[in-house]
Scaffold this motif. Structure first.
Motif, PDB file in Angstrom:
ATOM      1  N   LEU A   1       0.853  -1.185   0.000  1.00 57.38           N
ATOM      2  CA  LEU A   1       0.000   0.000   0.000  1.00 57.38           C
ATOM      3  C   LEU A   1       0.888   1.235   0.000  1.00 57.38           C
ATOM      4  O   LEU A   1       1.635   1.468   0.956  1.00 57.38           O
ATOM      5  N   ILE A   2       0.815   2.012  -1.095  1.00 53.74           N
ATOM      6  CA  ILE A   2       1.682   3.183  -1.264  1.00 53.74           C
ATOM      7  C   ILE A   2       0.831   4.445  -1.204  1.00 53.74           C
ATOM      8  O   ILE A   2      -0.150   4.578  -1.953  1.00 53.74           O
ATOM      9  N   THR A   3       1.197   5.362  -0.332  1.00 56.74           N
ATOM     10  CA  THR A   3       0.484   6.635  -0.202  1.00 56.74           C
ATOM     11  C   THR A   3       1.358   7.740  -0.774  1.00 56.74           C
ATOM     12  O   THR A   3       2.517   7.889  -0.371  1.00 56.74           O
ATOM     13  N   PRO A   4       0.839   8.534  -1.717  1.00 62.47           N
ATOM     14  CA  PRO A   4       1.674   9.562  -2.350  1.00 62.47           C
ATOM     15  C   PRO A   4       1.862  10.781  -1.457  1.00 62.47           C
ATOM     16  O   PRO A   4       1.068  11.034  -0.533  1.00 62.47           O
ATOM     17  N   ALA A   5       2.898  11.545  -1.749  1.00 64.95           N
ATOM     18  CA  ALA A   5       3.068  12.828  -1.081  1.00 64.95           C
ATOM     19  C   ALA A   5       2.038  13.828  -1.593  1.00 64.95           C
ATOM     20  O   ALA A   5       1.593  14.710  -0.856  1.00 64.95           O
ATOM     21  N   ALA A   6       1.646  13.674  -2.855  1.00 66.66           N
ATOM     22  CA  ALA A   6       0.666  14.583  -3.451  1.00 66.66           C
ATOM     23  C   ALA A   6      -0.705  14.372  -2.823  1.00 66.66           C
ATOM     24  O   ALA A   6      -1.109  13.242  -2.526  1.00 66.66           O
ATOM     25  N   ALA A   7      -1.411  15.465  -2.617  1.00 69.92           N
ATOM     26  CA  ALA A   7      -2.748  15.389  -2.033  1.00 69.92           C
ATOM     27  C   ALA A   7      -3.776  15.065  -3.107  1.00 69.92           C
ATOM     28  O   ALA A   7      -3.588  15.350  -4.300  1.00 69.92           O
ATOM     29  N   TRP A   8      -4.871  14.459  -2.694  1.00 63.56           N
ATOM     30  CA  TRP A   8      -6.005  14.190  -3.587  1.00 63.56           C
ATOM     31  C   TRP A   8      -6.850  15.446  -3.671  1.00 63.56           C
ATOM     32  O   TRP A   8      -7.303  15.982  -2.651  1.00 63.56           O
ATOM     33  N   ALA A   9      -7.071  15.948  -4.892  1.00 61.94           N
ATOM     34  CA  ALA A   9      -7.812  17.190  -5.078  1.00 61.94           C
ATOM     35  C   ALA A   9      -9.259  16.950  -5.490  1.00 61.94           C
ATOM     36  O   ALA A   9     -10.012  17.905  -5.678  1.00 61.94           O
ATOM     37  N   GLY A  10      -9.657  15.679  -5.620  1.00 56.36           N
ATOM     38  CA  GLY A  10     -11.011  15.378  -6.052  1.00 56.36           C
ATOM     39  C   GLY A  10     -11.990  15.296  -4.901  1.00 56.36           C
ATOM     40  O   GLY A  10     -11.637  15.531  -3.733  1.00 56.36           O
TER      41      GLY A  10
ATOM     42  N   ALA B   1      -2.973  -4.323 -10.483  1.00 59.71           N
ATOM     43  CA  ALA B   1      -2.558  -5.731 -10.598  1.00 59.71           C
ATOM     44  C   ALA B   1      -1.485  -5.815 -11.670  1.00 59.71           C
ATOM     45  O   ALA B   1      -1.786  -5.917 -12.862  1.00 59.71           O
ATOM     46  N   LEU B   2      -0.235  -5.764 -11.255  1.00 58.40           N
ATOM     47  CA  LEU B   2       0.865  -5.826 -12.209  1.00 58.40           C
ATOM     48  C   LEU B   2       0.959  -7.222 -12.832  1.00 58.40           C
ATOM     49  O   LEU B   2       0.596  -8.217 -12.204  1.00 58.40           O
ATOM     50  N   PRO B   3       1.466  -7.331 -14.070  1.00 59.74           N
ATOM     51  CA  PRO B   3       1.691  -8.646 -14.678  1.00 59.74           C
ATOM     52  C   PRO B   3       2.899  -9.319 -14.024  1.00 59.74           C
ATOM     53  O   PRO B   3       4.038  -9.035 -14.387  1.00 59.74           O
ATOM     54  N   ILE B   4       2.667 -10.201 -13.063  1.00 60.19           N
ATOM     55  CA  ILE B   4       3.767 -10.878 -12.376  1.00 60.19           C
ATOM     56  C   ILE B   4       4.320 -11.993 -13.269  1.00 60.19           C
ATOM     57  O   ILE B   4       5.524 -12.110 -13.478  1.00 60.19           O
ATOM     58  N   ASN B   5       3.426 -12.841 -13.781  1.00 58.09           N
ATOM     59  CA  ASN B   5       3.771 -13.859 -14.795  1.00 58.09           C
ATOM     60  C   ASN B   5       4.983 -14.704 -14.412  1.00 58.09           C
ATOM     61  O   ASN B   5       5.811 -15.025 -15.267  1.00 58.09           O
ATOM     62  N   SER B   6       5.101 -15.054 -13.144  1.00 59.10           N
ATOM     63  CA  SER B   6       6.331 -15.654 -12.641  1.00 59.10           C
ATOM     64  C   SER B   6       6.058 -16.894 -11.808  1.00 59.10           C
ATOM     65  O   SER B   6       4.943 -17.112 -11.323  1.00 59.10           O
TER      66      SER B   6
ATOM     67  N   VAL C   1      -2.072   3.809  -3.874  1.00 55.77           N
ATOM     68  CA  VAL C   1      -1.945   2.670  -4.784  1.00 55.77           C
ATOM     69  C   VAL C   1      -1.756   1.397  -3.965  1.00 55.77           C
ATOM     70  O   VAL C   1      -0.891   1.328  -3.089  1.00 55.77           O
ATOM     71  N   LEU C   2      -2.576   0.406  -4.276  1.00 54.98           N
ATOM     72  CA  LEU C   2      -2.496  -0.898  -3.640  1.00 54.98           C
ATOM     73  C   LEU C   2      -2.027  -1.902  -4.689  1.00 54.98           C
ATOM     74  O   LEU C   2      -2.663  -2.047  -5.743  1.00 54.98           O
ATOM     75  N   VAL C   3      -0.921  -2.597  -4.414  1.00 56.76           N
ATOM     76  CA  VAL C   3      -0.331  -3.522  -5.385  1.00 56.76           C
ATOM     77  C   VAL C   3      -0.354  -4.931  -4.789  1.00 56.76           C
ATOM     78  O   VAL C   3       0.513  -5.300  -4.002  1.00 56.76           O
TER      79      VAL C   3
ATOM     80  N   VAL D   1      -7.083 -12.859  -3.515  1.00 53.52           N
ATOM     81  CA  VAL D   1      -6.020 -12.010  -2.982  1.00 53.52           C
ATOM     82  C   VAL D   1      -6.346 -10.537  -3.194  1.00 53.52           C
ATOM     83  O   VAL D   1      -6.180  -9.705  -2.283  1.00 53.52           O
ATOM     84  N   ILE D   2      -6.810 -10.175  -4.387  1.00 58.39           N
ATOM     85  CA  ILE D   2      -7.132  -8.775  -4.659  1.00 58.39           C
ATOM     86  C   ILE D   2      -8.249  -8.282  -3.747  1.00 58.39           C
ATOM     87  O   ILE D   2      -8.157  -7.218  -3.117  1.00 58.39           O
TER      88      ILE D   2
END
Length: 440
Positions: free
Chosen positions: A128-137, A147-152, A192-194, A213-214
């Motif tokens: 779980l990644i939290t940005p420094a930038a604020a949400w303006a919405g 969901a990145l292509p892990i393919n491994s 972002v949640l990966v 998992v997701i």
């Protein structure tokens, strides 16, 4: 305590017969298959007990431990936790920030309870990644589930491991290639949640595991950090191998995590496999065969009923260092062009009863998405059939799902880039709470 594959095997369906046992109703081996098993010896056995032999084979095909207990250790109290329940977390801000071009405030590695393909308790991991930038919405800061292509096949290849360890510590270049999707989301002020959607057994392309998992990673995120993201909107997106996971999460949301139907604003899938039977036959015995063989090995980790159909050659290959490769290696393996029959002990292996049984277990086409869909596909994709994706979009439309389908320029890899502008606009609109469009 490091995870023991033998412990996990005890939770799998005990339906498979030991290797080399004739399977009722299955075609006999071809002359080539007979020659392979007569030429290549079986793996060394220390037991005459078929069940013990099967356990040993299943154990032999697992990914080696990462040597990080966060990914290797199976908690003893899984039965006492609800799906999505937090097991532990770790601050990994420094290691994650080294891979970002967008400043971040925090990165957390989450470990939570999830469910295996057979319905037994398991564990999952996500970052779980939290940005420094604020949400303006409008509303609380939204969360984009990427969901990145892990393919491994190797557990060290997951985004969770890569984002929590040094750049040169067992690298997976495939993850680096797809990081721009995370950078863009962070630049918009989205958390972002990966998820590591292949699960602890690295069951590449097993959609049930991926969906569990997701969805459980979303459940976990909604309860961590004093409910910081409990009221957020979520969107799930994935491309290629990641699209298998994102698509599955939409199809299984109603039955596995119905409380998330009003939380997930939409799911996007690009270059997605929706018909495993069709894709398996297309990949068989050509430049894509390395991916097909990797998928067969990975799925067998969650479905040990496949093990009796591995011939001696397959047993040696599946227990070799190849079981630890990342996605940047399994594709090039296709240069050998080996068809599935070279690794099986039954003739016409992709059309056998066990193959049909597995295709049925992996097929989610009879489900209806619980959320709006955005599906896009490269016009010249030589690997994943365009018509399969088109048919899926039409079927979901006919069931009342707000669905958008886009054909984008290029083949499979270029389609990732050319599909991004339309995808980005759709994601932004969903996270702002705008009504979902539809082509229906």
């Amino acid at each position: 305590m490091l995870v023991s594959p033998m412990m996990l095997l005890a939770e799998q369906p005990a339906t498979a017969q030991p290797p080399d046992t004739p399977i009722p109703g299955a075609p006999g081996p071809s002359p080539l298959q007979q020659w392979i098993d007569n030429t290549v010896p079986a793996l060394p056995s220390t037991s005459q007990d078929p069940a013990t032999e099967q356990t040993a084979l299943w154990n032999a095909i697992q990914s080696p431990p990462t040597d990080d207990p966060f990914f290797d250790a199976r908690p003893e109290n899984l039965d006492t936790l609800e799906p999505g329940g937090i097991i532990e977390s770790r601050d990994v801000t420094g290691d994650t920030a080294a891979r970002m071009v967008t400043p971040i405030r925090r990165s957390q590695l989450l470990k939570f309870r999830t469910t295996s393909a057979s319905g037994t308790p398991s564990f999952g991991t996500a970052t779980l990644i939290t940005p420094a930038a604020a949400w303006a919405g409008p509303g609380p800061q939204p969360v984009e589930v990427v969901a990145l292509p892990i393919n491994s096949l190797g557990a060290h290849c997951t985004p969770g491991y890569q984002l929590s360890h040094g750049i040169l510590d067992k690298p997976n270049t495939d993850i680096t290639v797809f990081l721009p999707s995370i950078w863009w989301a962070l630049s918009q002020g989205h958390a972002v949640l990966v998820p590591d959607h292949e699960g602890p057994l690295m069951a590449y392309a097993e959609p049930n595991v991926a969906a569990h998992v997701i969805l459980d990673s979303i459940r976990a995120t909604r309860t961590v950090n004093s409910n910081e993201f409990a009221d957020s909107r979520y969107v799930v997106s994935g491309y290629s191998g990641g699209a298998i996971a994102s698509y599955a999460s939409a199809m299984l949301l109603h039955e596995y995590a119905p409380e998330l139907a009003d939380v997930v604003a939409g799911v996007a899938a690009g270059g997605v496999v929706t018909d495993n039977r069709d894709v398996a036959h297309r990949f068989n015995g050509n430049i894509s065969s390395g991916i097909l063989l990797s998928v067969a090995l990975a799925v067998a980790r969650e479905h040990p009923e496949m093990l009796p159909y591995m011939n001696h050659l397959a047993q040696w290959v599946a227990s070799s260092p190849l079981k630890d490769i990342c996605g940047d290696a399994d594709g090039p393996l296709g240069v050998v062009g080996f068809p599935m029959d070279v690794m099986a002990n039954v003739g016409d292996s992709l059309n056998t009863p066990i193959a049909n049984e597995m295709f049925d277990k992996l097929n989610l086409g009879d489900r209806t998405s619980a959320v709006p869909l955005y599906i896009y596909h490269g016009a010249l994709d030589p690997w994943i059939p365009l018509e399969d994706a088109q048919r899926t979009a039409r079927e979901q439309c006919s069931r009342g799902v707000p669905s958008v389908f886009r054909v984008v320029p290029g083949e499979h890899l270029i389609g990732y880039a050319t599909g991004s502008p339309g995808l980005d606009d759709w994601i932004l609109a969903r996270l702002r709470g705008e009504p979902a469009p539809t082509d229906c």
